[in-house]
Design a protein around this motif. Structure first.
Motif, PDB file in Angstrom:
ATOM      1  N   GLU A  67       0.833  -1.212   0.000  1.00 46.15           N
ATOM      2  CA  GLU A  67       0.000   0.000   0.000  1.00 46.15           C
ATOM      3  C   GLU A  67       0.864   1.257   0.000  1.00 46.15           C
ATOM      4  O   GLU A  67       0.553   2.238  -0.679  1.00 46.15           O
ATOM      5  CB  GLU A  67      -0.931  -0.009   1.208  1.00 46.15           C
ATOM      6  N   THR A  68       1.956   1.230   0.753  1.00 48.72           N
ATOM      7  CA  THR A  68       2.875   2.374   0.794  1.00 48.72           C
ATOM      8  C   THR A  68       3.523   2.596  -0.565  1.00 48.72           C
ATOM      9  O   THR A  68       3.642   3.735  -1.027  1.00 48.72           O
ATOM     10  CB  THR A  68       3.960   2.148   1.873  1.00 48.72           C
ATOM     11  N   LEU A  69       3.930   1.524  -1.224  1.00 46.98           N
ATOM     12  CA  LEU A  69       4.546   1.640  -2.551  1.00 46.98           C
ATOM     13  C   LEU A  69       3.580   2.245  -3.556  1.00 46.98           C
ATOM     14  O   LEU A  69       3.952   3.094  -4.360  1.00 46.98           O
ATOM     15  CB  LEU A  69       5.018   0.267  -3.031  1.00 46.98           C
ATOM     16  N   ALA A  74       5.999   4.220  -6.251  1.00 45.33           N
ATOM     17  CA  ALA A  74       7.354   3.678  -6.383  1.00 45.33           C
ATOM     18  C   ALA A  74       7.516   2.969  -7.722  1.00 45.33           C
ATOM     19  O   ALA A  74       6.575   2.371  -8.249  1.00 45.33           O
ATOM     20  CB  ALA A  74       7.630   2.709  -5.239  1.00 45.33           C
ATOM     21  N   ASP A  75       8.713   3.049  -8.271  1.00 47.14           N
ATOM     22  CA  ASP A  75       9.021   2.389  -9.539  1.00 47.14           C
ATOM     23  C   ASP A  75       9.678   1.020  -9.334  1.00 47.14           C
ATOM     24  O   ASP A  75       9.688   0.195 -10.238  1.00 47.14           O
ATOM     25  CB  ASP A  75       9.983   3.249 -10.361  1.00 47.14           C
ATOM     26  N   LEU A  76      10.251   0.817  -8.152  1.00 48.26           N
ATOM     27  CA  LEU A  76      11.017  -0.398  -7.886  1.00 48.26           C
ATOM     28  C   LEU A  76      11.103  -0.601  -6.385  1.00 48.26           C
ATOM     29  O   LEU A  76      11.218   0.364  -5.630  1.00 48.26           O
ATOM     30  CB  LEU A  76      12.439  -0.249  -8.459  1.00 48.26           C
ATOM     31  N   LEU A 103       3.543  -8.177  -6.004  1.00 48.23           N
ATOM     32  CA  LEU A 103       3.894  -6.816  -6.432  1.00 48.23           C
ATOM     33  C   LEU A 103       3.490  -6.532  -7.869  1.00 48.23           C
ATOM     34  O   LEU A 103       3.493  -7.420  -8.709  1.00 48.23           O
ATOM     35  CB  LEU A 103       5.406  -6.593  -6.312  1.00 48.23           C
ATOM     36  N   GLN A 104       3.174  -5.284  -8.119  1.00 49.52           N
ATOM     37  CA  GLN A 104       2.865  -4.831  -9.466  1.00 49.52           C
ATOM     38  C   GLN A 104       4.029  -4.026 -10.042  1.00 49.52           C
ATOM     39  O   GLN A 104       3.910  -3.443 -11.100  1.00 49.52           O
ATOM     40  CB  GLN A 104       1.608  -3.978  -9.428  1.00 49.52           C
ATOM     41  N   ILE A 105       5.127  -3.969  -9.298  1.00 52.06           N
ATOM     42  CA  ILE A 105       6.336  -3.269  -9.743  1.00 52.06           C
ATOM     43  C   ILE A 105       7.510  -4.238  -9.629  1.00 52.06           C
ATOM     44  O   ILE A 105       7.422  -5.252  -8.928  1.00 52.06           O
ATOM     45  CB  ILE A 105       6.615  -1.987  -8.915  1.00 52.06           C
ATOM     46  N   PRO A 106       8.634  -3.952 -10.292  1.00 48.34           N
ATOM     47  CA  PRO A 106       9.795  -4.845 -10.193  1.00 48.34           C
ATOM     48  C   PRO A 106      10.345  -4.916  -8.764  1.00 48.34           C
ATOM     49  O   PRO A 106      10.300  -3.941  -8.016  1.00 48.34           O
ATOM     50  CB  PRO A 106      10.815  -4.196 -11.132  1.00 48.34           C
TER      51      PRO A 106
END
Length: 113
Positions: A67-69, A74-76, A103-106
């Motif tokens: 949730e924070t990302l 955030a990109d990564l 995750l939906q990001i790398p």
């Protein structure tokens, strides 16, 4: 181990010309000295920020981190897995592995010796 982790991460971040934000999920007052020390060390570095996030012990850590990302776009995510004993691996598992599945990001996992 934030000093060793930043030592490994910052050259990579610098080569990508990116900003690094250290996110610390804050569980009460038990780790105030850790937060204070981390803030002091990070404040001396360029392109590094520190984000303490109040955490809820009743909610899964990975859910709160995700949730924070999302909230901070955030990109990564970079995680530093720590060595665990047999029982910790068996009963608790790996937060890094759990995050990699949702995750939906790398996700970059860097192991520090």
């Amino acid at each position: 181990h934030i000093h060793e982790e930043l030592k490994a991460l910052l050259p990579l971040a610098k080569s990508m010309k990116s900003k690094t934000t250290v996110v610390h999920l804050q569980y009460g007052r038990l780790n105030e000295s850790l937060i204070s020390d981390s803030k002091k060390m990070i404040s001396r570095r360029k392109n590094v920020g520190f984000l303490p996030v109040p955490a809820d012990i009743a909610r899964p850590l990975n859910k709160q981190l995700q949730e924070t990302l999302i909230r901070h776009k955030a990109d990564l995510l970079v995680m530093f897995p720590h060595k665990k004993n047999f029982w910790d691996r068996l009963l608790i598992g790996s937060k890094t592995e759990q995050m990699s599945g949702v995750l939906q990001i790398p996700l970059l996992s860097l192991k520090i010796n």
